[in-house]
Design a protein around this motif. Structure first.
Motif, PDB file in Angstrom:
ATOM      1  N   GLU A 129       0.591  -1.311   0.033  1.00 25.08           N
ATOM      2  CA  GLU A 129       0.054  -0.024   0.069  1.00 25.08           C
ATOM      3  C   GLU A 129       0.943   1.103  -0.095  1.00 25.08           C
ATOM      4  N   MET A 130       1.855   1.248   0.847  1.00 27.53           N
ATOM      5  CA  MET A 130       2.849   2.278   0.951  1.00 27.53           C
ATOM      6  C   MET A 130       3.444   2.439  -0.590  1.00 27.53           C
ATOM      7  N   GLY A 131       3.797   1.472  -1.406  1.00 31.47           N
ATOM      8  CA  GLY A 131       4.274   1.820  -2.548  1.00 31.47           C
ATOM      9  C   GLY A 131       5.368   0.980  -3.137  1.00 31.47           C
ATOM     10  N   TYR A 132       5.606   0.047  -2.054  1.00 30.26           N
ATOM     11  CA  TYR A 132       6.749  -0.962  -2.221  1.00 30.26           C
ATOM     12  C   TYR A 132       6.390  -2.011  -3.085  1.00 30.26           C
ATOM     13  N   SER A 133       7.448  -2.568  -3.554  1.00 28.76           N
ATOM     14  CA  SER A 133       7.278  -3.931  -4.449  1.00 28.76           C
ATOM     15  C   SER A 133       8.057  -4.962  -3.828  1.00 28.76           C
ATOM     16  N   PHE A 134       7.745  -6.382  -4.270  1.00 29.22           N
ATOM     17  CA  PHE A 134       8.411  -7.293  -3.529  1.00 29.22           C
ATOM     18  C   PHE A 134       8.739  -8.287  -4.729  1.00 29.22           C
ATOM     19  N   ALA A 135       9.948  -8.935  -4.321  1.00 30.37           N
ATOM     20  CA  ALA A 135      10.467 -10.062  -5.272  1.00 30.37           C
ATOM     21  C   ALA A 135      10.637 -11.146  -4.448  1.00 30.37           C
ATOM     22  N   LEU A 136      10.866 -12.500  -5.098  1.00 30.16           N
ATOM     23  CA  LEU A 136      10.766 -13.743  -4.524  1.00 30.16           C
ATOM     24  C   LEU A 136      12.460 -14.056  -4.863  1.00 30.16           C
ATOM     25  N   ASP A 137      13.063 -14.115  -4.050  1.00 31.12           N
ATOM     26  CA  ASP A 137      14.548 -14.496  -4.034  1.00 31.12           C
ATOM     27  C   ASP A 137      14.704 -16.005  -4.126  1.00 31.12           C
ATOM     28  N   ASP A 138      15.837 -16.622  -4.806  1.00 31.06           N
ATOM     29  CA  ASP A 138      16.299 -17.824  -4.737  1.00 31.06           C
ATOM     30  C   ASP A 138      15.076 -18.914  -5.058  1.00 31.06           C
ATOM     31  N   TYR A 139      14.355 -18.465  -6.192  1.00 32.68           N
ATOM     32  CA  TYR A 139      13.135 -19.298  -6.684  1.00 32.68           C
ATOM     33  C   TYR A 139      14.009 -20.881  -7.089  1.00 32.68           C
ATOM     34  N   GLY A 140      13.433 -22.008  -6.844  1.00 32.51           N
ATOM     35  CA  GLY A 140      13.921 -23.065  -7.275  1.00 32.51           C
ATOM     36  C   GLY A 140      14.845 -23.966  -6.361  1.00 32.51           C
ATOM     37  N   ILE A 141      15.116 -23.554  -5.226  1.00 30.41           N
ATOM     38  CA  ILE A 141      15.820 -24.338  -4.466  1.00 30.41           C
ATOM     39  C   ILE A 141      15.125 -24.937  -3.375  1.00 30.41           C
ATOM     40  N   GLY A 142      14.144 -24.351  -3.017  1.00 32.55           N
ATOM     41  CA  GLY A 142      12.984 -24.830  -1.867  1.00 32.55           C
ATOM     42  C   GLY A 142      12.015 -25.841  -2.418  1.00 32.55           C
ATOM     43  N   TYR A 143      10.586 -25.536  -2.017  1.00 30.23           N
ATOM     44  CA  TYR A 143       9.642 -26.137  -2.307  1.00 30.23           C
ATOM     45  C   TYR A 143       8.483 -25.223  -2.797  1.00 30.23           C
ATOM     46  N   SER A 144       8.912 -24.076  -3.402  1.00 30.20           N
ATOM     47  CA  SER A 144       8.105 -23.184  -3.836  1.00 30.20           C
ATOM     48  C   SER A 144       7.052 -23.603  -5.168  1.00 30.20           C
ATOM     49  N   SER A 145       5.785 -23.363  -4.787  1.00 28.09           N
ATOM     50  CA  SER A 145       4.945 -23.615  -5.626  1.00 28.09           C
ATOM     51  C   SER A 145       4.330 -22.648  -6.730  1.00 28.09           C
ATOM     52  N   ILE A 146       3.788 -23.023  -7.698  1.00 30.86           N
ATOM     53  CA  ILE A 146       3.006 -21.665  -8.154  1.00 30.86           C
ATOM     54  C   ILE A 146       2.150 -20.974  -7.630  1.00 30.86           C
ATOM     55  N   GLN A 147       1.386 -21.671  -6.609  1.00 30.22           N
ATOM     56  CA  GLN A 147       0.372 -21.245  -5.810  1.00 30.22           C
ATOM     57  C   GLN A 147       0.865 -20.263  -4.903  1.00 30.22           C
ATOM     58  N   ARG A 148       2.085 -20.547  -4.498  1.00 29.19           N
ATOM     59  CA  ARG A 148       2.767 -19.589  -3.319  1.00 29.19           C
ATOM     60  C   ARG A 148       3.202 -18.371  -3.992  1.00 29.19           C
ATOM     61  N   VAL A 149       3.726 -18.744  -5.265  1.00 30.98           N
ATOM     62  CA  VAL A 149       4.143 -17.507  -5.896  1.00 30.98           C
ATOM     63  C   VAL A 149       2.895 -16.545  -6.307  1.00 30.98           C
ATOM     64  N   ASN A 150       1.984 -17.002  -6.291  1.00 32.05           N
ATOM     65  CA  ASN A 150       0.723 -16.195  -6.727  1.00 32.05           C
ATOM     66  C   ASN A 150       0.065 -15.504  -5.469  1.00 32.05           C
ATOM     67  N   SER A 151       0.409 -16.026  -4.239  1.00 28.79           N
ATOM     68  CA  SER A 151      -0.316 -15.718  -2.895  1.00 28.79           C
ATOM     69  C   SER A 151       0.125 -14.193  -2.649  1.00 28.79           C
ATOM     70  N   ILE A 152       1.153 -13.819  -2.998  1.00 27.75           N
ATOM     71  CA  ILE A 152       1.563 -12.506  -2.562  1.00 27.75           C
ATOM     72  C   ILE A 152       1.821 -11.739  -4.091  1.00 27.75           C
ATOM     73  N   PRO A 153       1.508 -10.435  -3.988  1.00 27.31           N
ATOM     74  CA  PRO A 153       1.663  -9.802  -5.482  1.00 27.31           C
ATOM     75  C   PRO A 153       3.267  -9.552  -5.517  1.00 27.31           C
ATOM     76  N   LEU A 154       4.059 -10.470  -6.311  1.00 23.13           N
ATOM     77  CA  LEU A 154       5.360 -10.052  -6.195  1.00 23.13           C
ATOM     78  C   LEU A 154       5.498  -9.725  -7.761  1.00 23.13           C
ATOM     79  N   SER A 155       6.494  -8.719  -7.770  1.00 21.91           N
ATOM     80  CA  SER A 155       6.508  -7.957  -8.946  1.00 21.91           C
ATOM     81  C   SER A 155       7.921  -8.715  -9.743  1.00 21.91           C
ATOM     82  N   LEU A 156       8.883  -9.281  -8.873  1.00 21.88           N
ATOM     83  CA  LEU A 156       9.663 -10.099  -9.675  1.00 21.88           C
ATOM     84  C   LEU A 156       9.981 -11.647  -8.921  1.00 21.88           C
ATOM     85  N   ILE A 157      10.535 -12.505  -9.786  1.00 22.64           N
ATOM     86  CA  ILE A 157      10.964 -13.645  -9.210  1.00 22.64           C
ATOM     87  C   ILE A 157      12.639 -14.088  -9.858  1.00 22.64           C
TER      88      ILE A 157
END
Ligand code: C2E
Ligand code: MG
Ligand code: MG
Length: 650
Positions: A538-566
């Motif tokens: 809301e304040m205007g900051y954006s989020f990125a998901l770091d280190d994708y591919g080493i854990g158990y990230s699922s596409i659902q998780r990726v979708n659960s937070i409005p991430l601008s970058l992977i």
């Protein structure tokens, strides 16, 4: 007339103690075995004392009564005095200081007083100088009896002094009762010396041994009964005792790389019994004569072996034990599963002589000596700089937070479409006055477990905000800076306010900052975190998901937070040499882009990798191929030079 009731009462107490020892299976380890010997000897002493005193009370004696009285007096004298020696040996075993008697002259000195007693008893039938037994008067003390008391007092006094000295080796809740046992025993000897009719000695011995059993030898504290090995807490306390006493031991740390997988596969119950079987196998390792081997367990699947080191040939001995342990573990199988051990040999005190360092190395050896071998030697590891840093990490973190020795490095991120560096990642370094530049790969995980991550994270945010306020990002060609947030920071309810305050102080446009979170954040997701993320968005900051591919990230998780970058982890890029690895990367890029995410590929080191990523239509590339993370001024210079070159060519 002697009062034999105390002797009579002591016998059931000894029997109860022995029963408890049997019921608790207290048969392993030197201290337990010596304690059982002490109780047995006490029991027979009490029985002999009872026989002797009962006959004595019945004087004048019959022929049979006379024989019983003579035999039981000799048995009593031999056993009662042996008990003092055994109790002292037990004390040495309890404090892991038996090695103090390794030298022959020390052994001789230790057993000599008792040998004198045996000598005096041997000559007594001819001289009657220690005691006499007659039919008329029964048992009568002789002048040499004073020497018997004297020797008993010597053993007692040495034990008493040693108890006081041992308070360094034993926790207070054990040291106190041990001292009480000595005080109790010698008080009774004194009373009985002054009032021979009051047979208090054996009863006080019985009470003392009960106290040892209840307060000092608590197998439930020592044992991890589910796996049949000594507990992790015992390991820690034994290591402290070993270090304090200067005992020479070899410690073999066995960490099962696949313990969690095997536990999940077998289930808790079967897993524990599998570990018990492994421990049983290890117990079968042949030992040198008189050498002891203690086996400890730390959850989920680490085993620690402590064996005494002999006077000579210690190195060969440890190699042999190490090979034997590996072989034994390899032979164990449960439902097709086998452990995959990594083993580290620590020789104490040669390799390490601080308890904290020994314990800590057992946890970190694979991380410090970052290779894929299965056998590690502490002797080699302790020479490395990483080891010194790891061992002093708390002190380093403390200094970093207090003195602010945290520097930000920046790694430019290449924008494939424009062919320019449009962003950069801020990466923290500790610049320690003693240990130099320290990588976040070492200090961030330590800061997370030791409680330093919030002050470090605050400092990082402060430095990055200041950097952005001091430089014209547009002039440098940068749209935003990426900052790493750790899980603990995301869980801190004050995070949005802290960032809001920095924004105000430095007058920063929130669009200039992209906050990187990792998959671990998703695993720990809770209300505060969700609230923090939505407030910051809301304040205007954006989020990125770091280190994708080493854990158990699922596409659902990726979708659960409005991430601008992977950000795709380097490990995915490392796999592209295989057809499957290449397909996975290609499809990941495609899939992410199809749900509207932009992608950064991390860790491109070669031109070929860059070309490949470009061919896959990856949005951004970050890697050593373009630049390593650079200190602030070098980073600015790098960007300026790049822009000049670009203008030149453009
Ligand atoms: P990360 O966030 O994934 O950062 C990327 C890491 O990959 C950096 O390591 C970077 O130097 C390294 N790297 C980039 N390109 C290449 C390449 O081509 N080859 C290789 N081999 N490595 C490359 P660094 O700086 O050592 O940071 C390690 C990790 O420490 C970071 O991984 C991040 O998770 C953490 N970290 C760094 N700074 C901070 C911070 O300020 N806060 C928090 N919470 N974590 C941080
Ligand atoms: Mg990162
Ligand atoms: Mg990363």
């Amino acid at each position: 007339m002697s009062i034999v009731y105390f002797d009579i009462c002591s016998i059931p107490v000894f029997l109860i103690i022995l029963y408890i020892c049997y019921a608790r299976r207290m048969t392993k380890g030197n201290a337990n075995r010596l304690f059982i010997a002490v109780v047995f000897v006490s029991l027979f002493s009490a029985a002999a004392d009872l026989g002797m005193e009962a006959m004595n009370n019945a004087a004048p004696l019959t022929e049979r009564g006379y024989v019983v009285c003579v035999v039981s007096t000799y048995i009593y004298m031999i056993l009662r005095n042996a008990n003092n020696v055994l109790l002292l040996l037990f004390l040495l075993a309890l404090t892991r200081t038996t090695f103090l008697l390794r030298k022959t002259w020390k052994k001789v000195g230790f057993f000599l007083p008792y040998a004198c007693i045996l000598g005096m008893l041997a000559q007594n039938p001819f001289t009657g100088s220690a005691f006499t037994v007659t039919r008329e008067a029964g048992y009568t003390r002789g002048p040499l009896m004073l020497a018997f008391y004297g020797i008993a007092l010597i053993y007692g006094f040495v034990g008493f002094l040693y108890c006081i000295y041992c308070r360094r080796y034993l926790p207070a809740n054990k040291w106190g009762p041990l001292l009480a046992v000595y005080v109790l025993a010698h008080l009774a000897v004194l009373i009985q010396f002054l009032r021979p009719g009051l047979l208090l000695e054996m009863f006080s011995t019985a009470l003392g041994e009960l106290l040892i059993l209840l307060a000092i030898l608590r197998p439930e504290e020592r044992m991890d009964s589910e796996v049949g090995m000594l507990s992790w807490a015992s390991y820690q306390s034994d290591i402290h005792s070993i270090v304090l006493s200067g005992e020479r031991v070899q410690i073999i740390v066995i960490r099962m790389r696949n313990s969690l997988e095997i536990r999940n596969y077998l289930g808790d119950h079967s897993y524990n019994s599998f570990l018990m079987e492994v421990a049983g196998e290890i117990r079968g390792i042949p030992l040198r004569r008189g050498q002891s081997l203690e086996i400890y367990h730390e959850r989920p699947g680490s085993i620690y072996l402590i064996a005494e080191t002999g006077e000579s040939g210690a190195k060969d001995d440890s190699e042999r034990m190490l090979d034997a342990a590996r072989e034994k573990i390899r032979n164990c199988e449960r439902a097709g599963a086998r452990f995959d051990p990594q083993i580290c040999l620590i020789r104490c005190p040669e390799d390490l002589c601080s308890a904290e360092d020994i314990i800590s190395l057992g946890h970190k050896f694979q991380k410090i000596d970052n290779r894929t071998q299965s056998v590690f030697y502490a002797g080699n590891i302790t020479k490395s700089r990483t080891f010194a840093v790891e061992m002093h990490i708390e002190e380093i973190l403390d200094r970093a937070v207090k003195d602010g020795n945290i520097e930000m490095y920046y790694q430019p991120i290449y924008d494939v479409r424009s062919g320019t560096f449009r962003s950069a990642e801020a990466l923290a370094r500790i610049v320690d006055p003693e240990y130099g530049v320290i990588s976040p790969a070492i200090f961030i995980p330590a800061a997370e477990t030791l409680g330093y991550i919030i002050p470090i994270g605050d400092r990082v945010l402060g430095r990055v905000f200041r950097f952005i306020s001091e430089h014209d990002l547009d002039a440098l060609g940068l749209a935003y800076i990426e900052v790493n947030l750790s899980v603990a920071q995301c869980m801190e309810s004050a995070l949005p306010d802290k960032i809001g305050a920095l924004q105000k102080t430095y007058r920063i446009d929130p669009g200039r900052i992209n906050l990187e979170i990792t998959e671990t954040t998703f695993e720990n997701i809770n209300e505060i975190m969700v609230e923090n993320v939505s407030r910051l968005i809301e304040m205007g900051y954006s989020f990125a998901l770091d280190d994708y591919g080493i854990g158990y990230s699922s596409i659902q998780r990726v979708n659960s937070i409005p991430l601008s970058l992977i950000k795709i982890d380097k490990s995915m890029l490392d796999e592209v040499s295989s057809v499957n690895g290449r397909m996975i990367l290609e499809h990941t890029v495609h899939m992410m882009q199809s749900i509207g995410k932009r992608l950064v590929a991390e860790g491109a080191e070669t031109g070929d990798e860059v070309d490949l990523l470009r061919g896959m239509n990856c949005d951004y590339i970050q890697g050593f191929y373009f630049s390593r993370p650079l200190p602030e001024d070098e980073f600015i210079r790098f960007l300026r030079e790049h822009r000049i070159r670009e203008c030149g060519t453009g």
